[in-house]
Write an enzyme that holds these catalytic residues in place. Structure first.
Site, PDB file in Angstrom:
ATOM      1  N   SER A  91       0.808  -1.224   0.000  1.00 44.92           N
ATOM      2  CA  SER A  91       0.000   0.000   0.000  1.00 44.92           C
ATOM      3  C   SER A  91       0.839   1.271   0.000  1.00 44.92           C
ATOM      4  O   SER A  91       0.314   2.351  -0.282  1.00 44.92           O
ATOM      5  CB  SER A  91      -0.941   0.015   1.211  1.00 44.92           C
ATOM      6  OG  SER A  91      -0.205   0.129   2.415  1.00 44.92           O
ATOM      7  N   LYS A 161       0.958   4.697   6.846  1.00 44.54           N
ATOM      8  CA  LYS A 161       0.428   5.522   5.755  1.00 44.54           C
ATOM      9  C   LYS A 161       1.117   6.885   5.799  1.00 44.54           C
ATOM     10  O   LYS A 161       1.861   7.210   6.726  1.00 44.54           O
ATOM     11  CB  LYS A 161      -1.088   5.731   5.903  1.00 44.54           C
ATOM     12  CG  LYS A 161      -1.923   4.466   5.987  1.00 44.54           C
ATOM     13  CD  LYS A 161      -1.958   3.695   4.695  1.00 44.54           C
ATOM     14  CE  LYS A 161      -2.792   2.425   4.834  1.00 44.54           C
ATOM     15  NZ  LYS A 161      -2.729   1.571   3.623  1.00 44.54           N
TER      16      LYS A 161
END
Length: 308
Positions: A91, A161
């Site tokens: 990701s 993230k």
């Protein structure tokens, strides 16, 4: 009736000359040999004796203590300073690859520092983001090494993230156009090659205002990251509470050929990006402008006292 010399024998008029080779009263040195100190000087027994140096303990006896100290230090470092984490998914490609090991700074949050835009952060699952993700089962050795920070945690559900928006920011995606923060389009060279910064799928189109003490996060692999965009129906509306942040990832430590620092991209340093910039700038300018006036006034008052 004169004075009697100390040590003179009765019946003699003066002190007796010591016998040749004597060192004091008769019998003082009989049957005794002088001791030799470490310096080689002759010293009577019981005076100036120095003990022989102790032999150092064998290394194998010191080893358990050294291991305990090392483990305690490693545990302290892991708990308060730095911890290693493994990247389980793609990701954050291409910034981070699967199986990369990153080091996370856990110290600065202790001093009240909050995450900033552009930082890559590790945070605890806000609200079942990883509910359907499998968790590997570590063996006893892996658990022990993870506990002291020598291996990344394997049984913890943490995410990594990039921070896009902080409290007070407005973040929006419209079509496949660039991602905007407070109306400013971002140039994002870190986005995975072939991805668009914004996507037209469900959840990919949005306009949100980040509440205080919350964060809006997104993965660099935009079309393969289940980030804030796809959790807007959870209890936090997709935002990550600042209290969930474990720390900032600041370096890729492993493998060696991937070693690099994780700095904040220049796009987050552009002028006017901050929603609070216009509110804080006048206050800062006012403070700078007031300093010379205060200094001039103090000098004038001092001069008046001198003249008076």
């Amino acid at each position: 009736m004169g004075d009697v010399a100390v040590g003179a024998r009765s019946g003699h008029e003066g002190p007796e000359e010591p016998e040749q080779g004597g060192a004091g009263p008769a019998g003082a040195g009989e049957g005794r040999e002088p001791e030799v100190t470490e310096s080689g000087a002759d010293t009577p027994r019981g005076h100036g004796r120095t003990s022989a140096p102790k032999k150092p303990r064998p290394f194998w006896k010191e080893l358990p203590l050294l291991i305990v100290i090392a483990l305690v230090l490693a545990l302290i470092i892991k708990t308060f300073l730095v911890q290693a984490f493994s990247i389980p998914s793609g990701s954050m490609q291409n910034t981070l690859q699967v199986s990369d090991r990153v080091l996370v700074d856990k110290l600065t949050p202790w001093f009240g520092s909050k995450p900033s835009r552009g930082e890559v952060i590790v945070f605890k699952d806000p609200d079942r983001w990883l509910e359907n993700e499998p968790t590997p089962t570590p063996n006893i050795l892996q658990k022990g090494l993870s506990f002291i920070g020598l291996m990344p945690s394997a049984d913890e559900k943490d995410l990594i993230k990039r921070v896009i928006g902080v409290g007070g920011d407005t973040v929006e995606c419209n079509g496949t156009s660039p991602l905007k923060v407070n109306g400013k389009p971002l140039d994002e060279p870190y986005v995975f090659q072939g991805n668009t910064p914004c996507s037209v799928d469900e959840g990919g189109q949005f306009k949100v205002k980040v509440p205080k003490d919350k964060l809006w996060v997104m993965g660099d692999h935009r079309q393969a990251s289940a980030d804030s965009r796809y959790h807007q129906t959870d209890r936090n509306q997709g935002f990550v509470p600042v209290d969930n942040v474990i720390g900032r990832a600041f370096v890729i430590a492993w493998p060696p050929n991937r070693w690099s620092t994780l700095s904040v991209p220049d796009t987050f340093h552009q002028s006017g990006l901050s929603a609070a910039a216009y509110a804080t700038a006048p206050a800062a300018l006012g403070l700078v402008g007031a300093f010379p006036l205060v200094l001039w006034r103090r000098r004038r008052l001092s001069a008046e006292r001198t003249d008076g």
